[in-house]
Design an enzyme around this catalytic site. Structure first.
Site, PDB file in Angstrom:
ATOM      1  N   CYS A  31     -43.246  69.612  51.256  1.00 53.76           N
ATOM      2  CA  CYS A  31     -44.136  69.811  52.393  1.00 53.76           C
ATOM      3  C   CYS A  31     -45.245  68.761  52.361  1.00 53.76           C
ATOM      4  CB  CYS A  31     -44.733  71.217  52.377  1.00 53.76           C
ATOM      5  SG  CYS A  31     -43.482  72.498  52.618  1.00 53.76           S
ATOM      6  N   GLU A  80     -44.968  81.971  47.190  1.00 57.03           N
ATOM      7  CA  GLU A  80     -44.957  83.335  46.656  1.00 57.03           C
ATOM      8  C   GLU A  80     -43.603  83.997  46.875  1.00 57.03           C
ATOM      9  OE1 GLU A  80     -47.061  81.783  48.780  1.00 57.03           O
ATOM     10  OE2 GLU A  80     -48.738  83.122  49.187  1.00 57.03           O
ATOM     11  N   CYS A 106     -50.472  84.693  52.789  1.00 55.05           N
ATOM     12  CA  CYS A 106     -50.398  85.217  54.157  1.00 55.05           C
ATOM     13  C   CYS A 106     -50.037  86.700  54.073  1.00 55.05           C
ATOM     14  CB  CYS A 106     -49.362  84.450  54.979  1.00 55.05           C
ATOM     15  SG  CYS A 106     -47.648  84.779  54.505  1.00 55.05           S
ATOM     16  N   CYS A 109     -46.321  87.381  52.862  1.00 50.75           N
ATOM     17  CA  CYS A 109     -46.145  87.296  51.416  1.00 50.75           C
ATOM     18  C   CYS A 109     -46.856  88.447  50.715  1.00 50.75           C
ATOM     19  CB  CYS A 109     -46.634  85.957  50.882  1.00 50.75           C
ATOM     20  SG  CYS A 109     -45.546  84.579  51.338  1.00 50.75           S
TER      21      CYS A 109
END
Length: 150
Positions: A31, A80, A106, A109
Site C-alpha cells: 500500500c 488486523e 476501524c 476490524c
C-alpha cells in the site's frame, strides 16, 4: 530500536519490542497511502502477524488514483484482519491475547478483534476515525496508545 511509553502496561520491555516489530512488518505492505502492521501476542509468544494488502492470488495493488487522490480498493484487507485470519490457521487460540498495531483500528476490524477474544489492543498512531477504538472500549477490550519517547 524505539523507546515506547505505554501507560497502564506492566511488561513494557516486550511491548516495546513488539511495537518495533509491527513498524517493520508494516514496511512489507504494498500500500502506498498508508502501510499498517499488526501482531498478535499471547503469553509472551507471537502467534500471528499481518499487514494491509490484497488477498492471496490478487495483484499487489492497494489503491487507484481518483481525481488526483489515492483511494484504497475495497478488496484490501487490513493488517488486523490479516493477523486474525492467519491466527485462525494456528492451533493457538487468540482468546485473551494482545493485538499490537501501528494504527488504531476501524470499526470493522474492531468487531473481528472482539469476536476473536482479544482482550487488549495497543496502537501507535491514531487513525482519522475513532469509531473502532470506541467500539473496542464499549466491548470491554483494554485499549492503550503507545507514544515514542525518542
Amino acid at each position: 530500536m524505539n523507546n515506547y511509553e505505554i501507560k497502564g502496561l506492566e511488561k513494557k520491555e516486550k511491548a516495546s519490542l513488539y511495537l518495533d516489530l509491527i513498524e517493520r512488518i508494516a514496511q512489507e505492505s504494498y500500500c502506498v497511502r498508508l502501510q499498517v502492521g499488526a501482531l498478535i501476542e499471547k503469553d509472551g509468544n507471537i502467534i500471528s502477524f499481518g499487514y494491509n494488502g490484497t488477498a492471496k492470488g490478487r495483484p499487489n495493488v492497494c489503491e487507484i488514483e481518483v481525481d488526483g487522490q489515492l483511494v484504497s480498493l475495497d478488496e484490501v484487507l487490513h493488517a488486523e484482519s490479516n493477523a486474525i485470519t492467519k491466527a485462525c490457521k494456528s492451533p493457538i487460540s487468540t482468546e485473551g491475547a494482545t493485538l499490537y498495531c501501528t494504527h488504531s483500528c476501524c470499526v470493522h476490524c474492531a468487531k473481528l478483534i472482539v469476536q476473536s477474544g482479544i482482550k487488549r489492543f495497543i496502537y501507535i498512531e491514531s487513525y482519522r476515525d475513532s469509531s473502532g477504538v470506541d467500539f473496542l472500549k464499549a466491548c470491554g477490550v483494554q485499549v492503550l496508545q503507545a507514544t515514542n519517547q525518542k
